[in-house]
Scaffold this motif. Structure first.
Motif, PDB file in Angstrom:
ATOM      1  N   LYS A   1      -8.345 -17.024   1.315  1.00 38.19           N
ATOM      2  CA  LYS A   1      -9.154 -17.090   0.337  1.00 38.19           C
ATOM      3  C   LYS A   1      -9.141 -15.829  -0.741  1.00 38.19           C
ATOM      4  N   TYR A   2      -8.454 -15.000  -0.325  1.00 36.95           N
ATOM      5  CA  TYR A   2      -8.316 -13.671  -1.324  1.00 36.95           C
ATOM      6  C   TYR A   2      -6.776 -13.635  -1.518  1.00 36.95           C
ATOM      7  N   LYS A   3      -6.105 -14.584  -1.523  1.00 35.51           N
ATOM      8  CA  LYS A   3      -4.612 -14.449  -1.817  1.00 35.51           C
ATOM      9  C   LYS A   3      -4.342 -14.554  -3.429  1.00 35.51           C
ATOM     10  N   PRO A   4      -3.783 -13.684  -4.039  1.00 38.06           N
ATOM     11  CA  PRO A   4      -3.591 -13.837  -5.301  1.00 38.06           C
ATOM     12  C   PRO A   4      -2.909 -14.821  -5.987  1.00 38.06           C
ATOM     13  N   SER A   5      -2.826 -15.191  -7.135  1.00 37.82           N
ATOM     14  CA  SER A   5      -2.386 -16.306  -7.713  1.00 37.82           C
ATOM     15  C   SER A   5      -0.588 -16.175  -7.621  1.00 37.82           C
ATOM     16  N   ASN A   6      -0.547 -14.914  -8.066  1.00 39.53           N
ATOM     17  CA  ASN A   6       0.899 -14.487  -7.924  1.00 39.53           C
ATOM     18  C   ASN A   6       1.376 -13.059  -7.319  1.00 39.53           C
ATOM     19  N   PRO A   7       1.285 -13.300  -5.713  1.00 39.43           N
ATOM     20  CA  PRO A   7       1.141 -12.038  -5.071  1.00 39.43           C
ATOM     21  C   PRO A   7       2.613 -11.131  -5.232  1.00 39.43           C
ATOM     22  N   ALA A   8       3.725 -11.923  -5.514  1.00 40.20           N
ATOM     23  CA  ALA A   8       5.101 -11.444  -5.209  1.00 40.20           C
ATOM     24  C   ALA A   8       5.431 -10.527  -6.825  1.00 40.20           C
ATOM     25  N   ASN A   9       6.115  -9.461  -6.737  1.00 34.48           N
ATOM     26  CA  ASN A   9       6.290  -9.076  -7.874  1.00 34.48           C
ATOM     27  C   ASN A   9       8.058  -9.091  -8.024  1.00 34.48           C
ATOM     28  N   ASP A  10       8.730  -9.742  -6.915  1.00 33.54           N
ATOM     29  CA  ASP A  10      10.171  -9.797  -6.821  1.00 33.54           C
ATOM     30  C   ASP A  10      10.532 -11.008  -6.492  1.00 33.54           C
ATOM     31  N   GLU A  11      12.096 -11.428  -6.453  1.00 35.95           N
ATOM     32  CA  GLU A  11      12.245 -12.512  -5.945  1.00 35.95           C
ATOM     33  C   GLU A  11      12.185 -12.725  -4.501  1.00 35.95           C
ATOM     34  N   LYS A  12      12.003 -11.610  -3.698  1.00 34.79           N
ATOM     35  CA  LYS A  12      11.666 -11.473  -2.427  1.00 34.79           C
ATOM     36  C   LYS A  12      10.224 -11.721  -2.261  1.00 34.79           C
ATOM     37  N   PRO A  13       9.684 -12.364  -0.969  1.00 35.68           N
ATOM     38  CA  PRO A  13       8.290 -12.464  -0.832  1.00 35.68           C
ATOM     39  C   PRO A  13       7.975 -11.144  -0.275  1.00 35.68           C
ATOM     40  N   PRO A  14       6.420 -10.856  -0.652  1.00 37.90           N
ATOM     41  CA  PRO A  14       5.716  -9.693  -0.313  1.00 37.90           C
ATOM     42  C   PRO A  14       5.847  -9.462   1.186  1.00 37.90           C
ATOM     43  N   GLU A  15       5.537  -8.273   1.693  1.00 36.56           N
ATOM     44  CA  GLU A  15       5.213  -7.887   3.141  1.00 36.56           C
ATOM     45  C   GLU A  15       4.144  -6.854   3.224  1.00 36.56           C
ATOM     46  N   LEU A  16       3.420  -7.319   4.051  1.00 40.05           N
ATOM     47  CA  LEU A  16       2.112  -6.728   4.268  1.00 40.05           C
ATOM     48  C   LEU A  16       1.804  -6.079   5.874  1.00 40.05           C
ATOM     49  N   LYS A  17       1.506  -5.093   6.127  1.00 39.16           N
ATOM     50  CA  LYS A  17       1.115  -4.512   7.562  1.00 39.16           C
ATOM     51  C   LYS A  17       0.098  -3.821   7.816  1.00 39.16           C
ATOM     52  N   ILE A  18      -0.635  -3.966   8.607  1.00 38.77           N
ATOM     53  CA  ILE A  18      -2.034  -3.294   8.751  1.00 38.77           C
ATOM     54  C   ILE A  18      -2.251  -3.142  10.122  1.00 38.77           C
ATOM     55  N   GLU A  19      -2.336  -1.874  10.774  1.00 39.80           N
ATOM     56  CA  GLU A  19      -2.916  -1.425  12.094  1.00 39.80           C
ATOM     57  C   GLU A  19      -4.150  -1.024  12.181  1.00 39.80           C
TER      58      GLU A  19
END
Length: 400
Positions: A54-72
């Motif tokens: 629901k909170y995914k941005p319309s264009n989350p990536a800023n590169d050809e590679k997909p974004p990576e997120l990590k939360i502990e």
């Protein structure tokens, strides 16, 4: 124990190139930097990682590679989004994996999307607080009861005012004489009228007799005897003036009696209108007492409720803080109220995300941070600043 964010890392997400963050456990963690450096992107990344697509941005990536997120998280969960589709992966301390449902058990949606609360209408804000303090149904019943009582009193007030207006239009006569017997007066008037008519008839007869004397000399003696008898009758009866005076007096009494009767009628109408007005006034006063009692019950209910924040209350379905409605509060107070309310909605969620902390001056910001720490609340916020108050400075999408 409430769950908080212990570590955050994001790569290639919106304006972020690579950012790592270790938020303060309690109180404020301020992400600073100039405009368009990636501060808000950090909050957006946390919201997407923990809140779902629901909170995914319309264009989350800023590169050809997909974004990576990590939360502990403080409960040992590790939340990741990576890969071609940025799929969610939630791993517990035992190495078992889960998904969004696991996060939804303790993540408060408004904690990662505070603007939804801030921009909601007064009714929804009040409902959120009533949900927290657990008196929503009882308060709603009291509000409904008060509304009905006020509406009924308004109607009674209008009717009372109309009754008072009618009462003011009437006349009340003090010390009105007792009503006279009109039947007897009319009877007396008829007797005087009849006696007066008979007197007039006799006088007319006497005049006619005088005329006949002149025409009939031979009957003078007879007529004189009749005249003598008639004159004697007139002398023995009541004089014409006395009869006329008596009739006038009776007529005056009749006229006066009619006026007295009219005054008594007006007084009776006034008394009736006064009684109606008094009844409406009593009903209006009774409703005022009921409304006061209902309001006292409502006040007692709210006084005994544990509000999320001192000086916070609900009046007429509106959230009030330090005597000010939402649209009258300073921006800093709005943020504090919103944070306190959202914090209480789900005590298991120990953090709140806040954007644009530049609404607060340094002193207010310090007080806000101290309050959050005293509440055991973790606040991760952004501020257009590179000052000492900032826990982390972002520059061109990276830790400075």
């Amino acid at each position: 124990m409430s769950i908080k964010i212990t570590q955050f890392k994001a790569e290639r997400f919106k304006r972020i190139e690579c950012v790592e963050l270790e938020p303060t456990e309690d109180g404020l963690t301020i992400i600073g930097g100039k405009n368009s450096q990636g501060k808000t992107s950090i909050l957006s990344a946390i919201a997407w990682a923990l809140g779902g697509d629901k909170y995914k941005p319309s264009n989350p990536a800023n590169d050809e590679k997909p974004p990576e997120l990590k939360i502990e998280l403080s409960n040992g969960l590790i939340v990741e989004r990576k890969g071609k589709n940025s799929s969610l992966k939630v791993t517990d301390p035992l190495g078992l994996t889960g998904g969004q449902k696991l996060l939804d058990k303790f993540i408060e949606k408004l904690a990662i999307d505070l603007p939804t609360f801030i921009e909601s209408d007064d009714k929804k804000k009040a409902q959120a607080i009533l949900k927290i303090i657990g008196v929503g149904e009882e308060l709603e019943a009291l509000d409904r009861e008060e509304k009905e009582q006020v509406e009924e009193r308004t109607i009674k007030g209008r009717v009372k005012a109309k009754a008072y207006g009618h009462l003011e239009s009437l006349t009340f006569h003090d010390a009105v004489p007792e009503e006279l017997d009109m039947k007897q007066l009319m009877s007396d008037a008829e007797l005087y009228q009849d006696s007066l008519k008979k007197r007039d008839d006799k006088e007319k007869q006497l005049l006619e007799n005088n005329e006949e004397i002149k025409e009939h000399e031979d009957a003078i003696a007879t007529l004189r005897r009749e005249m003598a008898l008639t004159e004697q009758m007139l002398r023995d009866g009541t004089s014409r003036e006395a009869l006329a005076s008596g009739l006038k007096e009776i007529r005056e009494k009749i006229e006066g009696s009619q006026k007295i009767a009219s005054m008594h009628a007006e007084n009776n109408e006034y008394k009736k209108a006064k009684g109606i007005f008094n009844e409406y006034e009593r009903e209006h006063e009774d409703l005022t007492v009921l409304i006061k009692h209902t309001r006292e019950k409502r006040k007692s209910l709210m006084d005994n409720a544990e509000m999320p924040l001192a000086d916070l209350e609900i009046e007429d379905g509106r959230l009030i803080y330090k005597g000010q409605p939402w649209d009258g509060m300073a921006g800093s107070d709005q943020l504090k109220v919103a944070t306190a309310v959202v914090r209480k909605l789900n005590p298991d969620c120990g953090f709140v995300l806040l954007d644009k902390l530049e609404q607060m001056d340094s002193e207010t910001l310090k007080e806000f941070g101290e309050w959050a720490a005293s509440e055991g609340l973790q606040i991760i916020g952004t501020r257009v600043s590179t000052g000492e108050e900032c826990s982390l400075i972002i520059e061109e999408g990276r830790n400075k």
